[in-house]
Design an enzyme around this catalytic site. Sequence first.
Site: not given
Length: 129
Positions: A29-30, A88, A93, A95
Amino acid sequence: MASIFTKIVNGEIPCYKVAETEDFLAFLDINPNSKGHTLCIPKQEVDKIFDLDEATYNGLMHFSRHVALALEKTISCERVGMSVIGLEVPHAHVHLIPLHTMEDARFIQKVQLSTEEFQNLAEAIKGQL
């Protein structure tokens, strides 16, 4: 329109890749909650995780577990937490977040990493797979 994650899968947007199979991709994750925060996605774009067919859902959980075990070997933390929120980006997805305290799971505090730190971290996690 393709999600940002589909653009990553297609190579249109770069990422710090951690793991990849024919059906799944894991990348850092950026905007991480903690160092090592990783996203695991199915390559097939489906908005909601529970809309995935059963085989893809189970495959994503299996893939995510594999990545989480590598994260635990790479990042010193109390445990690797898992969160599925999905508001988002309209692409299912998972995390995976190395947790030091519960604050790391709240998506409020973020850590900053340099490009070199992201690259080195992705390689270190890959090395544990």
